[in-house]
Design a protein around this motif. Structure first.
Motif, PDB file in Angstrom:
ATOM      1  N   LYS A  22       0.836  -1.199   0.000  1.00  0.00           N
ATOM      2  CA  LYS A  22       0.000   0.000   0.000  1.00  0.00           C
ATOM      3  C   LYS A  22       0.873   1.251   0.000  1.00  0.00           C
ATOM      4  N   ALA A  23       1.956   1.233   0.771  1.00  0.00           N
ATOM      5  CA  ALA A  23       2.875   2.374   0.786  1.00  0.00           C
ATOM      6  C   ALA A  23       3.522   2.563  -0.585  1.00  0.00           C
ATOM      7  N   LEU A  24       3.872   1.465  -1.253  1.00  0.00           N
ATOM      8  CA  LEU A  24       4.472   1.580  -2.583  1.00  0.00           C
ATOM      9  C   LEU A  24       3.479   2.139  -3.597  1.00  0.00           C
ATOM     10  N   TRP A  25       2.205   1.799  -3.462  1.00  0.00           N
ATOM     11  CA  TRP A  25       1.202   2.378  -4.348  1.00  0.00           C
ATOM     12  C   TRP A  25       1.128   3.884  -4.162  1.00  0.00           C
ATOM     13  N   TRP A  26       1.185   4.370  -2.920  1.00  0.00           N
ATOM     14  CA  TRP A  26       1.146   5.813  -2.662  1.00  0.00           C
ATOM     15  C   TRP A  26       2.383   6.491  -3.234  1.00  0.00           C
ATOM     16  N   VAL A  27       3.545   5.842  -3.106  1.00  0.00           N
ATOM     17  CA  VAL A  27       4.774   6.404  -3.684  1.00  0.00           C
ATOM     18  C   VAL A  27       4.645   6.488  -5.204  1.00  0.00           C
ATOM     19  N   ALA A  28       4.083   5.451  -5.816  1.00  0.00           N
ATOM     20  CA  ALA A  28       3.903   5.453  -7.269  1.00  0.00           C
ATOM     21  C   ALA A  28       2.958   6.567  -7.707  1.00  0.00           C
ATOM     22  N   VAL A  29       1.903   6.816  -6.952  1.00  0.00           N
ATOM     23  CA  VAL A  29       0.954   7.888  -7.288  1.00  0.00           C
ATOM     24  C   VAL A  29       1.638   9.247  -7.178  1.00  0.00           C
ATOM     25  N   VAL A  30       2.438   9.446  -6.140  1.00  0.00           N
ATOM     26  CA  VAL A  30       3.140  10.726  -5.967  1.00  0.00           C
ATOM     27  C   VAL A  30       4.125  10.954  -7.115  1.00  0.00           C
ATOM     28  N   VAL A  31       4.863   9.911  -7.490  1.00  0.00           N
ATOM     29  CA  VAL A  31       5.822  10.040  -8.600  1.00  0.00           C
ATOM     30  C   VAL A  31       5.095  10.351  -9.903  1.00  0.00           C
ATOM     31  N   LEU A  32       3.952   9.713 -10.124  1.00  0.00           N
ATOM     32  CA  LEU A  32       3.178   9.981 -11.330  1.00  0.00           C
ATOM     33  C   LEU A  32       2.696  11.425 -11.372  1.00  0.00           C
ATOM     34  N   VAL A  33       2.227  11.940 -10.245  1.00  0.00           N
ATOM     35  CA  VAL A  33       1.762  13.334 -10.195  1.00  0.00           C
ATOM     36  C   VAL A  33       2.916  14.290 -10.460  1.00  0.00           C
ATOM     37  N   VAL A  34       4.077  14.041  -9.855  1.00  0.00           N
ATOM     38  CA  VAL A  34       5.247  14.904 -10.087  1.00  0.00           C
ATOM     39  C   VAL A  34       5.662  14.853 -11.545  1.00  0.00           C
ATOM     40  N   TRP A  35       5.617  13.664 -12.157  1.00  0.00           N
ATOM     41  CA  TRP A  35       5.987  13.515 -13.560  1.00  0.00           C
ATOM     42  C   TRP A  35       5.013  14.299 -14.448  1.00  0.00           C
ATOM     43  N   LEU A  36       3.712  14.199 -14.159  1.00  0.00           N
ATOM     44  CA  LEU A  36       2.729  14.921 -14.968  1.00  0.00           C
ATOM     45  C   LEU A  36       2.869  16.428 -14.813  1.00  0.00           C
ATOM     46  N   VAL A  37       3.114  16.903 -13.600  1.00  0.00           N
ATOM     47  CA  VAL A  37       3.315  18.339 -13.384  1.00  0.00           C
ATOM     48  C   VAL A  37       4.559  18.809 -14.131  1.00  0.00           C
ATOM     49  N   GLY A  38       5.624  18.039 -14.084  1.00  0.00           N
ATOM     50  CA  GLY A  38       6.829  18.391 -14.822  1.00  0.00           C
ATOM     51  C   GLY A  38       6.612  18.379 -16.318  1.00  0.00           C
ATOM     52  N   PHE A  39       5.805  17.460 -16.797  1.00  0.00           N
ATOM     53  CA  PHE A  39       5.520  17.386 -18.229  1.00  0.00           C
ATOM     54  C   PHE A  39       4.716  18.590 -18.686  1.00  0.00           C
ATOM     55  N   VAL A  40       3.755  19.024 -17.885  1.00  0.00           N
ATOM     56  CA  VAL A  40       2.898  20.157 -18.251  1.00  0.00           C
ATOM     57  C   VAL A  40       3.623  21.480 -18.046  1.00  0.00           C
ATOM     58  N   ALA A  41       4.411  21.590 -16.976  1.00  0.00           N
ATOM     59  CA  ALA A  41       4.998  22.873 -16.608  1.00  0.00           C
ATOM     60  C   ALA A  41       6.433  23.050 -17.094  1.00  0.00           C
ATOM     61  N   ARG A  42       6.868  22.239 -18.030  1.00  0.00           N
ATOM     62  CA  ARG A  42       8.261  22.401 -18.496  1.00  0.00           C
ATOM     63  C   ARG A  42       8.417  23.717 -19.235  1.00  0.00           C
TER      64      ARG A  42
END
Length: 54
Positions: A22-42
């Motif tokens: 469950k903790a790894l799923w939360w880490v994966a969600v956080v990484v995905l959100v950071v990746w999407l924000v970086g992709f949009v805000a580059r």
């Protein structure tokens, strides 16, 4: 006595694995959100094009 200890040990292992997964799923969600924000805000580079952000 030994079967009881084995069952308790198995329950402890399964509880630990469930919590870790469950903790790894939360880490994966956080990484995905950071990746999407970086992709949009580059930002754009000096030539006006969009460079790599990763």
């Amino acid at each position: 006595m030994v079967p009881l200890l084995l069952v308790l040990l198995l329950a402890l292992l399964l509880f630990g694995a469930g919590f870790a997964l469950k903790a790894l799923w939360w880490v994966a969600v956080v990484v995905l959100v950071v990746w999407l924000v970086g992709f949009v805000a580059r930002s754009t580079n000096a030539t006006g094009g969009r460079g790599r952000w990763y």
